[in-house]
Design an enzyme around this catalytic site. Structure first.
Site, short mmCIF file in Angstrom:
data_model
loop_
_atom_site.label_atom_id
_atom_site.label_comp_id
_atom_site.label_asym_id
_atom_site.label_seq_id
_atom_site.Cartn_x
_atom_site.Cartn_y
_atom_site.Cartn_z
CD GLU A 197 -3.05 0.81 0.31
OE1 GLU A 197 -2.45 1.59 -0.43
OE2 GLU A 197 -4.29 0.84 0.45
CG ASP A 212 -5.62 8.96 5.60
OD1 ASP A 212 -5.77 9.40 6.74
OD2 ASP A 212 -5.62 9.69 4.59
C1 PRP Z 1 -5.86 5.90 -0.99
C2 PRP Z 1 -4.57 5.14 -0.73
C3 PRP Z 1 -5.00 3.98 0.12
C4 PRP Z 1 -6.20 4.54 0.88
C5 PRP Z 1 -5.82 4.85 2.29
O1 PRP Z 1 -6.51 5.30 -2.07
O2 PRP Z 1 -3.98 4.72 -1.93
O3 PRP Z 1 -5.38 2.87 -0.65
O4 PRP Z 1 -6.61 5.72 0.21
O5 PRP Z 1 -6.86 5.45 2.99
P1 PRP Z 1 -7.66 4.76 4.17
O6 PRP Z 1 -6.64 4.17 5.12
O7 PRP Z 1 -8.40 5.90 4.80
O8 PRP Z 1 -8.58 3.73 3.61
P2 PRP Z 1 -7.62 6.05 -2.95
O9 PRP Z 1 -8.99 5.61 -2.51
O10 PRP Z 1 -7.36 7.53 -2.94
O11 PRP Z 1 -7.40 5.43 -4.39
P3 PRP Z 1 -6.07 5.50 -5.31
O12 PRP Z 1 -5.01 4.64 -4.62
O13 PRP Z 1 -6.52 4.90 -6.60
O14 PRP Z 1 -5.64 6.94 -5.43
#
Ligand code: PRP
Length: 176
Positions: free
Chosen positions: A98, A102
């Site tokens: 990952e 977050d």
């Molecule tokens: C982002 C990042 C993680 C996730 C983390 O993905 O790449 O996968 O958010 O956040 P969380 O811990 O609050 O779940 P995003 O949904 O922005 O998609 P992307 O990777 O395609 O940009």
């Protein structure tokens, strides 16, 4: 032409050094084992491609696409599976890669999904971790950097689809 220079939070050199160390740790921990590496698209694509070059173990590479942010800077609270992996992970060692943990929702959802498929072991490598935002407890086995609560971009991470190509982790400022 529009120019922008986002503030650097973690430089290319710092990232490379950390990835070298993570690769060595993963190589050591999976001694004698094979791995299925799952890159969580889109954000982890650069981290994953650099990390696997530093892991000296037999592996296969899979991609999964999950999204929760849409166009904004806040998690929507729902995780959508846009594309699944193509292999059977039953009895396999899985390493999820990952870009950032977050709230932890994406990883919690993915871990639950994979657990139903009977893997031997599932571990997590994440380049970044933002403890101030965590809502769902997540164990990060291989962590790059713990960061403060700023909206980070670059090295695969985006804001509304942009900035993924930056070679460093930057901070999104109002002026960008
Ligand atoms: C982002 C990042 C993680 C996730 C983390 O993905 O790449 O996968 O958010 O956040 P969380 O811990 O609050 O779940 P995003 O949904 O922005 O998609 P992307 O990777 O395609 O940009």
């Amino acid at each position: 032409m529009e120019m922008y220079t986002p503030e650097v939070m973690i430089s290319e050199e710092e990232i490379a050094l950390r990835i070298e160390a993570l690769g060595q740790a993963i190589t050591r921990d999976f001694d004698g084992e094979e791995l299925v590496v799952i890159c969580v698209l889109k954000g982890a694509f650069i981290f994953c491609s650099d990390l696997i070059k530093k892991i000296n173990r037999p592996m296969t590479l899979e991609f999964i696409s999950l999204s929760s942010y849409g166009e904004g800077t806040q998690s929507s609270g729902n995780v959508r599976l846009d594309m699944d992996i193509t292999c059977n992970v039953e009895g396999k060692n899985v390493l999820i890669v990952e870009d950032i943990v977050d709230t932890g929702l994406t990883i919690k959802t993915l871990m639950a999904m994979l657990a139903l498929r009977g893997p031997k072991d599932v571990r997590l490598a994440s380049l970044l971790y933002k403890p101030s935002k965590l809502k769902h407890k997540v164990k990060i086995d291989y962590l790059g950097f713990e960061i403060e609560d700023k909206f980070v971009i670059g090295y695969g991470l985006d804001y509304a689809g942009r900035y993924r190509e930056l070679p460093y982790i930057g901070v999104l400022n109002a002026g960008n």
